[in-house]
Design an enzyme around this catalytic site. Structure first.
Site, PDB file in Angstrom:
ATOM      1  N   PRO A  10      37.571  43.333  43.119  1.00 32.04           N
ATOM      2  CG  PRO A  10      35.834  44.745  42.543  1.00 32.04           C
ATOM      3  CD  PRO A  10      36.217  43.433  42.109  1.00 32.04           C
ATOM      4  CG  ASN A  11      38.059  48.026  46.414  1.00 30.67           C
ATOM      5  OD1 ASN A  11      38.997  48.583  46.391  1.00 30.67           O
ATOM      6  ND2 ASN A  11      36.916  48.032  46.118  1.00 30.67           N
ATOM      7  NE  ARG A  18      36.828  46.495  51.092  1.00 29.24           N
ATOM      8  CZ  ARG A  18      36.072  45.824  50.136  1.00 29.24           C
ATOM      9  NH1 ARG A  18      36.514  44.430  49.873  1.00 29.24           N
ATOM     10  NH2 ARG A  18      34.880  46.035  49.873  1.00 29.24           N
ATOM     11  CE1 TYR A  23      33.553  42.577  52.918  1.00 30.92           C
ATOM     12  CE2 TYR A  23      34.392  44.839  53.403  1.00 30.92           C
ATOM     13  CZ  TYR A  23      33.522  43.952  52.651  1.00 30.92           C
ATOM     14  OH  TYR A  23      32.747  44.596  51.889  1.00 30.92           O
ATOM     15  CG  ASN A  74      34.335  37.714  46.992  1.00 29.63           C
ATOM     16  OD1 ASN A  74      33.591  38.276  46.560  1.00 29.63           O
ATOM     17  ND2 ASN A  74      34.966  37.794  48.339  1.00 29.63           N
ATOM     18  CB  ALA A  77      31.886  46.355  44.445  1.00 26.87           C
ATOM     19  CG  HIS A  80      26.429  43.851  45.138  1.00 25.76           C
ATOM     20  ND1 HIS A  80      25.933  42.754  45.839  1.00 25.76           N
ATOM     21  CD2 HIS A  80      27.601  44.172  45.878  1.00 25.76           C
ATOM     22  CE1 HIS A  80      26.643  42.525  46.783  1.00 25.76           C
ATOM     23  NE2 HIS A  80      27.646  43.058  46.749  1.00 25.76           N
ATOM     24  CG  ASP A  87      25.557  38.266  30.219  1.00 28.80           C
ATOM     25  OD1 ASP A  87      24.492  37.765  30.773  1.00 28.80           O
ATOM     26  OD2 ASP A  87      25.388  39.443  29.379  1.00 28.80           O
ATOM     27  CD  GLU A  98      27.664  35.289  44.255  1.00 32.86           C
ATOM     28  OE1 GLU A  98      26.854  34.711  43.464  1.00 32.86           O
ATOM     29  OE2 GLU A  98      27.469  36.326  45.103  1.00 32.86           O
ATOM     30  CG  HIS A 100      29.913  37.478  48.901  1.00 31.58           C
ATOM     31  ND1 HIS A 100      30.211  38.384  47.958  1.00 31.58           N
ATOM     32  CD2 HIS A 100      28.683  36.748  48.014  1.00 31.58           C
ATOM     33  CE1 HIS A 100      29.827  38.204  46.796  1.00 31.58           C
ATOM     34  NE2 HIS A 100      28.709  37.274  46.852  1.00 31.58           N
ATOM     35  CG  LEU A 101      35.920  37.464  52.716  1.00 36.84           C
ATOM     36  CD1 LEU A 101      36.428  38.718  51.811  1.00 36.84           C
ATOM     37  CD2 LEU A 101      37.146  37.091  53.504  1.00 36.84           C
ATOM     38  CB  SER A 102      30.601  40.313  54.818  1.00 36.71           C
ATOM     39  OG  SER A 102      30.194  40.672  53.443  1.00 36.71           O
ATOM     40  NE  ARG A 107      28.414  44.325  54.470  1.00 35.56           N
ATOM     41  CZ  ARG A 107      29.355  44.681  53.554  1.00 35.56           C
ATOM     42  NH1 ARG A 107      29.931  43.780  52.797  1.00 35.56           N
ATOM     43  NH2 ARG A 107      29.948  45.919  53.435  1.00 35.56           N
ATOM     44  NE  ARG A 111      27.865  46.411  51.194  1.00 35.83           N
ATOM     45  CZ  ARG A 111      29.029  46.955  50.583  1.00 35.83           C
ATOM     46  NH1 ARG A 111      29.759  46.392  49.649  1.00 35.83           N
ATOM     47  NH2 ARG A 111      29.441  48.073  50.949  1.00 35.83           N
TER      48      ARG A 111
END
Ligand code: DQA
Length: 148
Positions: A10-11, A18, A23, A74, A77, A80, A87, A98, A100-102, A107, A111
């Site tokens: 999402p996002n 954003r 990011y 990725n 949100a 978390h 599952d 997995e 993540h950009l950040s 953070r 997170r």
């Protein structure tokens, strides 16, 4: 030809606009183009999807069996919060990475926990758009290991 699925959560469709301080300014389209180029050179068939919906992501992961050799995700949100995505990854039996950009560990406290990481082979976090190209390299390495 090896097949890899990339899921953006999402996002992430808003990348570029954003919170660019966190990011970066690279758009999702630019990230996808770069990934496609790298995959072409490596002779990997790449499928890329983005969804803002947890259930849709669960369905997509559930449909991966016998279709893909590896999954790059990725979860954004949902990293978390989503036991359902965790599952689904555990159930599908496909090697997952997995992304993540950040750097999620640098953070907010909420997170710093990933529900997804324990069901993945590994996690790449904190390298901006480059996290994705690193994940593709990691996926290739995992697939090569499988051959041995
Ligand atoms: C993110 C980190 C998450 O905490 C956040 O909710 C995102 C993006 C990242 O790529 O850095 O949406 O997954």
């Amino acid at each position: 030809m090896k097949k890899i699925l990339v899921i953006h959560g999402p996002n992430l469709d808003l990348l570029g606009k954003r919170e660019p301080g966190i990011y970066g300014k690279t758009t999702l389209d630019a990230i996808n183009k770069q990934l496609k180029n790298l995959a072409k050179k490596a002779k990997i068939a790449l499928t890329i999807v983005q969804s803002n919906h947890e259930g849709e992501i669960v369905d997509i992961i559930g449909d991966t069996k016998n279709k893909y050799n590896a999954l790059i995700i990725n979860p954004a949100a949902y990293t978390h919060t989503s036991v359902a995505i965790r599952d689904a990854i555990a159930a599908c039996g496909i090697k997952a990475i997995e992304v993540h950009l950040s750097n999620i560990y640098a953070r907010e406290e909420f997170r710093q926990t990933s529900l997804i990481a324990p069901v993945c082979c590994g996690q790449i976090s904190g390298f901006g758009a480059d996290s994705y190209s690193m994940a593709l390299t990691a996926a290739q390495s995992l697939l090569n290991q499988k051959k041995k």
